[in-house]
Design a protein around this motif. Sequence first.
Motif, PDB file in Angstrom:
ATOM      1  N   SER A 139       0.857  -1.187   0.000  1.00 41.20           N
ATOM      2  CA  SER A 139       0.000   0.000   0.000  1.00 41.20           C
ATOM      3  C   SER A 139       0.892   1.237   0.000  1.00 41.20           C
ATOM      4  CB  SER A 139      -0.932  -0.008   1.215  1.00 41.20           C
ATOM      5  OG  SER A 139      -0.181  -0.021   2.410  1.00 41.20           O
ATOM      6  N   CYS A 140       0.341   2.379  -0.377  1.00 38.78           N
ATOM      7  CA  CYS A 140       1.191   3.569  -0.495  1.00 38.78           C
ATOM      8  C   CYS A 140       1.061   4.477   0.725  1.00 38.78           C
ATOM      9  CB  CYS A 140       0.877   4.322  -1.782  1.00 38.78           C
ATOM     10  SG  CYS A 140      -0.800   4.971  -1.856  1.00 38.78           S
ATOM     11  N   ASP A 141       1.888   5.511   0.736  1.00 39.05           N
ATOM     12  CA  ASP A 141       1.957   6.429   1.875  1.00 39.05           C
ATOM     13  C   ASP A 141       0.804   7.431   1.798  1.00 39.05           C
ATOM     14  OD1 ASP A 141       2.702   8.019   3.958  1.00 39.05           O
ATOM     15  OD2 ASP A 141       4.557   8.746   3.060  1.00 39.05           O
ATOM     16  N   LEU A 199      -3.204  -2.798  -2.472  1.00 39.66           N
ATOM     17  CA  LEU A 199      -1.831  -3.255  -2.717  1.00 39.66           C
ATOM     18  C   LEU A 199      -1.465  -2.875  -4.138  1.00 39.66           C
ATOM     19  CD1 LEU A 199      -2.651  -6.644  -1.115  1.00 39.66           C
ATOM     20  CD2 LEU A 199      -0.745  -5.238  -0.303  1.00 39.66           C
ATOM     21  N   HIS A 200      -0.422  -2.088  -4.286  1.00 48.43           N
ATOM     22  CA  HIS A 200       0.001  -1.631  -5.599  1.00 48.43           C
ATOM     23  C   HIS A 200       0.898  -2.700  -6.222  1.00 48.43           C
ATOM     24  CE1 HIS A 200      -1.401   1.866  -3.541  1.00 48.43           C
ATOM     25  NE2 HIS A 200      -0.991   2.753  -4.438  1.00 48.43           N
ATOM     26  N   ALA A 201       0.595  -3.077  -7.449  1.00 47.09           N
ATOM     27  CA  ALA A 201       1.350  -4.151  -8.120  1.00 47.09           C
ATOM     28  C   ALA A 201       2.691  -3.602  -8.590  1.00 47.09           C
ATOM     29  CB  ALA A 201       0.556  -4.693  -9.298  1.00 47.09           C
ATOM     30  N   GLU A 211      -5.788   5.213 -11.948  1.00 47.61           N
ATOM     31  CA  GLU A 211      -4.617   5.793 -11.279  1.00 47.61           C
ATOM     32  C   GLU A 211      -4.905   5.981  -9.786  1.00 47.61           C
ATOM     33  OE1 GLU A 211      -2.608   9.004 -13.353  1.00 47.61           O
ATOM     34  OE2 GLU A 211      -2.445  10.085 -11.458  1.00 47.61           O
ATOM     35  N   CYS A 212      -3.922   5.635  -8.944  1.00 44.04           N
ATOM     36  CA  CYS A 212      -4.128   5.744  -7.494  1.00 44.04           C
ATOM     37  C   CYS A 212      -4.316   7.211  -7.110  1.00 44.04           C
ATOM     38  CB  CYS A 212      -2.949   5.157  -6.735  1.00 44.04           C
ATOM     39  SG  CYS A 212      -3.074   5.431  -4.953  1.00 44.04           S
ATOM     40  N   PRO A 213      -5.439   7.534  -6.440  1.00 41.71           N
ATOM     41  CA  PRO A 213      -5.660   8.929  -6.056  1.00 41.71           C
ATOM     42  C   PRO A 213      -4.674   9.397  -4.986  1.00 41.71           C
ATOM     43  CG  PRO A 213      -7.442   7.519  -5.242  1.00 41.71           C
ATOM     44  CD  PRO A 213      -6.539   6.647  -6.063  1.00 41.71           C
ATOM     45  N   GLY A 214      -4.021   8.445  -4.322  1.00 45.06           N
ATOM     46  CA  GLY A 214      -3.088   8.817  -3.252  1.00 45.06           C
ATOM     47  C   GLY A 214      -1.701   9.141  -3.777  1.00 45.06           C
ATOM     48  N   CYS A 215      -1.173   8.338  -4.705  1.00 38.95           N
ATOM     49  CA  CYS A 215       0.233   8.502  -5.087  1.00 38.95           C
ATOM     50  C   CYS A 215       0.460   8.595  -6.594  1.00 38.95           C
ATOM     51  CB  CYS A 215       1.059   7.356  -4.515  1.00 38.95           C
ATOM     52  SG  CYS A 215       0.715   5.773  -5.313  1.00 38.95           S
ATOM     53  N   GLY A 216      -0.596   8.434  -7.388  1.00 33.56           N
ATOM     54  CA  GLY A 216      -0.429   8.573  -8.831  1.00 33.56           C
ATOM     55  C   GLY A 216       0.040   7.315  -9.545  1.00 33.56           C
TER      56      GLY A 216
END
Length: 457
Positions: free
Chosen positions: A263-265, A272-274, A333-338
Motif C-alpha cells: 500500500s502507499c503512503d 496493494l500496488h502491483a 490511477e491511485c488517487p493517493g500517489c499517482g
Amino acid sequence: MSRQFYMMPQLNRMSQEEIRHYQEEKLRRQLKYCYERSEFYRAKFDNAGARPEDIKTIEDLRRLPVFMVKDDERRSAQESLERFGHPFGMHLCAPVEDLYLTGTTSGTTGIPTFSYTFTEKDINFIGRQLGHRISWAGVGKGDRVVFFFALGIYATTMTLWGLRGLGALPIDIDARAGTDLLLQFIELTRPTYLACTPSLAEFLIEKAPKTVGKQVREFNLKGLLTTGEIGIAIPEIKKKLEAQYGCRAFDYWSPCGNCMGISCDSEEYHGLHATAPDVCTSYDDLIDPITKEPVNSDLDGAVGEMVHTSLEREACPAVKYAYGDVVQIFTKECPGCGFRGKRAKLIGRADDMLIVKGVNVYPAAIKDIVTGFIPDVTGEMRIVLDSPPPRVIPPIKLKIEHGKHLGQHELEGLGERIASELHSKIKIRPSIRFVPPGSLPRETRKTPVFEKQYELK
Ligand SMILES: [Zn+2]
C-alpha cells in the motif's frame, strides 16, 4: 513524480499496454520452459488440450483452466518424495541440486508444502523486487527492521533478502519466541520499522505498557509493515494503528514470491500496488471463486480469485495456480500517489467465503462493518459456525467483544445498530452475542475468523 514505481527502469517509462506486451514476451518463454522441464506441467497442458506455444497473450492465459490448487501441490510433493526423494514437487523445473533457498507456509492445515523454493538466480531477482517494494515504505540504508514472524524454514524468510538488499538491518525474531522477548528486543535494538501481522501490532498497544512500561508511540517508529491478514485495509484498524504508533502503517504481500504488492503512503488505504508486473501475471488473471470461470480483471472494481503465473522463475514457477485469495482489482490511477498500475484489495479467502441465503459473504466484509463501531466494540469478533462452510443456515451467528465502557443494558441497542448496518451494507441479518472485552483469544500469528462449533462437538 520522483518515485520510481517499478524496479526495472524501462518499465517506468512504458504505458500499461507496453507493460502487457513485455509480460507476454516473458510469459511465452516461461511456459515453454515449464513444459519442457516438468512432466507435471506437460500433463496439465495436455489435459487442457493446449500447447505452450498456443498461449501468446494474457487473454490466452486467462482461458486456460486452473492447473493447481493447494491440494494438487500437496499431491505433487508426495509424488516427488516417493519417486525422487525430495518434497519440492513434480512441478519443480530446475535440477534439485541447484536449489538455493527453500521455505514453507506457516499455515496450520495439512503437511507443509515448499512453495517458496528458489534457485540462486530466483532469489536474487525476487529479492531485489521485494526490496524495491519495501522501499515504498521509506525503508533504506541504516534502517533497523524488527521482523517478527515464524522464521527459519518459513516463507517470511524470503523477505529478509529484500531488506538486506536495501542496506537495512533486519532484526529477525521468531514469533514463536513470544511477545515478551519481542518487546525486550525492541527496547534493546531501537528499530525504525516493525514488521508483523496487523493483529500483533494491535495486541502490542495493550501489551507494551504492561511489559516495558512504554506506549507503542514511544518506540518512535518510522513505519509499521504488516502482512498475513486483512488488517489495515479496514479503515478503523489503519486509523487506530497509525494513531497509536504515531507513524504510517503499510500493508504488503507476496504469496509464494508472486503477486508482489504494497500500500502507499496515503491517509486512506488504496490497496496493494502491483509493484512488479515483471514477476507474475497475478493481477491480470481472476476467476469466479465458485464457478472458476474467468472474470475480466481489466475492469475497475472486478472481484475474483487470483490465479498466479510466474514470469521469471527457475525452481518452482507457478502456472495457473489458484491459492484461494479473493481480491478486488482497481485499474484507475491511485488517487493517493499517482501509481498507474493495478491495485488489489484483499477481500477474503475463497474457502472462507460463506453463502447465506444465496448471498456470498466474506468474513472481512463483516469485520469491516463491525470495527466501524469502535469504541463501542473492541474490534475482536468471531463468526460461529454450526456446520462446515460455505453454506450457513440463517441467521449467521456473531460473537462480538463489546467495549469496556458499555453496561449490559446498552448492549441491546448496540446489537440492533450493528445488525441493521450489516443488513443495509451486505444483506445479512445476524444473531449477535456480546462477550466481555479481552475474552476472545488473541493470537500472535493469524487470528481465526471462525469459531467452528461443529469441530468441538
Ligand atoms: Zn497509491
